[in-house]
Design a protein around this motif. Structure first.
Motif, PDB file in Angstrom:
ATOM      1  N   ARG A   7       0.827  -1.209   0.000  1.00 42.27           N
ATOM      2  CA  ARG A   7       0.000   0.000   0.000  1.00 42.27           C
ATOM      3  C   ARG A   7       0.862   1.260   0.000  1.00 42.27           C
ATOM      4  NH1 ARG A   7      -5.269   1.163   1.407  1.00 42.27           N
ATOM      5  NH2 ARG A   7      -5.630   3.264   2.194  1.00 42.27           N
ATOM      6  N   GLN A  11       1.056   4.017  -3.014  1.00 41.07           N
ATOM      7  CA  GLN A  11       0.720   5.425  -2.841  1.00 41.07           C
ATOM      8  C   GLN A  11       1.840   6.345  -3.294  1.00 41.07           C
ATOM      9  OE1 GLN A  11      -0.384   5.704   1.280  1.00 41.07           O
ATOM     10  NE2 GLN A  11      -2.505   5.083   0.902  1.00 41.07           N
ATOM     11  N   HIS A 158      -9.396   3.390  -5.149  1.00 37.15           N
ATOM     12  CA  HIS A 158      -8.045   3.672  -4.670  1.00 37.15           C
ATOM     13  C   HIS A 158      -7.363   4.718  -5.557  1.00 37.15           C
ATOM     14  CE1 HIS A 158      -7.583   0.875  -1.340  1.00 37.15           C
ATOM     15  NE2 HIS A 158      -8.217  -0.053  -2.051  1.00 37.15           N
TER      16      HIS A 158
END
Length: 418
Positions: A7, A11, A158
């Motif tokens: 994750r 990002q 997302h």
């Protein structure tokens, strides 16, 4: 040092890279599923299902034959003994045998009570298997579509989550804006929004300062002019030819003072306005009385169609500015006919029989109206009206022609916050 997670790594990627990675992963999953489907042969699945079905039927037939009974078979199924089986079937040994379409058949050779039996079934007998297999295939396809939809929604959520959060912050003016430290496209956009917002705030501050300073600086000389004009009106003889000029100077000065007060209010935020009950009928009658000098000597009737009283919750000075500017323009530029004000709950209409709006004024996209020779000063008055209407959160529509104008105001209860 903490180990980076998927994750956190995701990002850090740019928005373009995130979308690319999402599509690659989705395509990889789709290709994997297609490869898995290719490993499964439809005919093999069907043959296996038919073989299993026949094995169950043979078990039941063997049990029935052991009891010395000849079983009853459904249509499309035939059971032969070794002594009455057709010659074409004698060549087949124990087990399953079948023929493909168009003359599809299925044969199961088995032994029971020391004798050989031949179970022959037509292809139509297993048509229900085709239906179940097709239904299963449709269910698999539907499941794949739903999974793709869910994966797409999850992936898009997302990907666009930073954009959504940033847009909400910009809409709600929640500062500081998020993602200003990010190095991807979202960070560039957030920093651009922040710079633009700061520039707008500085511009608004300068405008407010200018409006406030100009209003305060002009009030003193206007007050002096108004005082001098009022003194002239009281000191001049009753028959002096200067009385109309002094009266006009006084009225114009008072009008300028009201316009300055209105501009000063427009420089403030709508949320900071002090609201209260505004009696519209009394305000309209006051404006009609002030408009009498523009109707003097003209065959124009000024009428009011309104209930006893209509109350609107708003800012009194701004509402007075709207009523006065519209009434003044209607009376000033109507040479004959009628100027009528119609007041209803939540609506006010001011109609006249004048020449209509000039070509320099757009009755749909109101902006800074351009004055013409005939409408000298009208542009500023209508421009102020439009700004006040937007400031109060009202709506204004205009119908104009060579036979006159009609301004319709729809009055909301409270002004917008901003």
């Amino acid at each position: 040092m903490a180990r980076p997670t998927f994750r956190s790594i995701y990002q850090r990627l740019s928005l373009r890279t995130r979308i690319t990675v999402s599509f690659v992963l989705l395509m990889a999953g789709a290709m994997g599923f297609i490869a898995l489907v290719e490993l499964v042969d439809y005919d093999q699945v069907r043959a296996s299902a038919i073989s299993n079905e026949q094995e169950q039927q043979v078990s039941k037939l063997q049990a029935t034959l052991r009891r010395g009974q000849m079983p009853a078979l459904p249509q499309g199924s035939y059971l032969y003994r070794e002594d009455d089986v057709p010659l074409v079937l004698r060549q087949y040994g124990r087990g399953y045998h079948g023929g493909a379409a168009p003359n599809e058949w299925h044969l199961r050779v088995f032994d029971a009570q020391g004798k050989r039996y031949y179970l022959l079934q037509e292809g139509d007998y297993f048509a229900y298997l085709d239906m179940w297999i097709n239904m299963f295939a449709a269910l698999v396809i539907l499941t794949c579509v739903l999974c793709a939809f869910w994966i797409g929604r999850l992936t898009s959520a997302h990907v666009i989550a930073p954009i959504t959060r940033l847009s909400e912050a910009v809409e709600n003016t929640a500062k500081p804006f998020p993602y200003q430290q990010a190095r991807d496209e979202i960070g560039v956009l957030a920093r651009a929004f922040a710079r633009h917002s700061d520039e707008l705030e500085r511009f608004l501050h300068r405008e407010q300062c200018f409006a406030g300073d100009a209003s305060h600086e002009l009030r003193t000389p206007l007050a002096i002019i108004a005082g001098a004009a009022e003194t002239l009106l009281h000191q001049l003889p009753a028959g002096s030819h200067l009385l109309p000029s002094a009266d006009r100077i006084l009225r114009t000065t008072q009008e300028m003072e009201r316009q300055l007060a209105c501009l000063l209010l427009l420089s403030r935020s709508p949320a900071s306005l002090a609201l209260g009950p505004v009696p519209l009928r009394d305000m309209i009658e006051e404006g009609m009385a002030r408009c009498q000098p523009w109707l003097s000597g003209k065959p124009v009737m000024l009428g009011l169609d309104a209930p006893d009283e209509v109350i609107v919750v708003s800012h009194a000075e701004l509402v007075r500015s709207v009523v006065w500017n519209l009434l003044r323009n209607a009376c000033q530029y109507t040479d004959q006919g009628e100027v009528r004000v119609t007041l209803r709950e939540g609506e006010m209409a001011i109609a006249d029989t004048g020449p209509g709006l000039p070509s320099s004024i757009d009755p749909v996209q109101f902006g800074r109206f351009l004055p013409s020779a005939r409408q000298d000063g009208e542009g500023l008055g209508l421009s102020i009206v439009q700004r006040v209407v937007e400031h109060l959160g009202w709506q204004m529509t205009v119908q104009t022609s060579h036979q006159g104008c009609r301004f319709l105001l729809r009055m909301n209860a409270t002004p917008p916050h901003g």
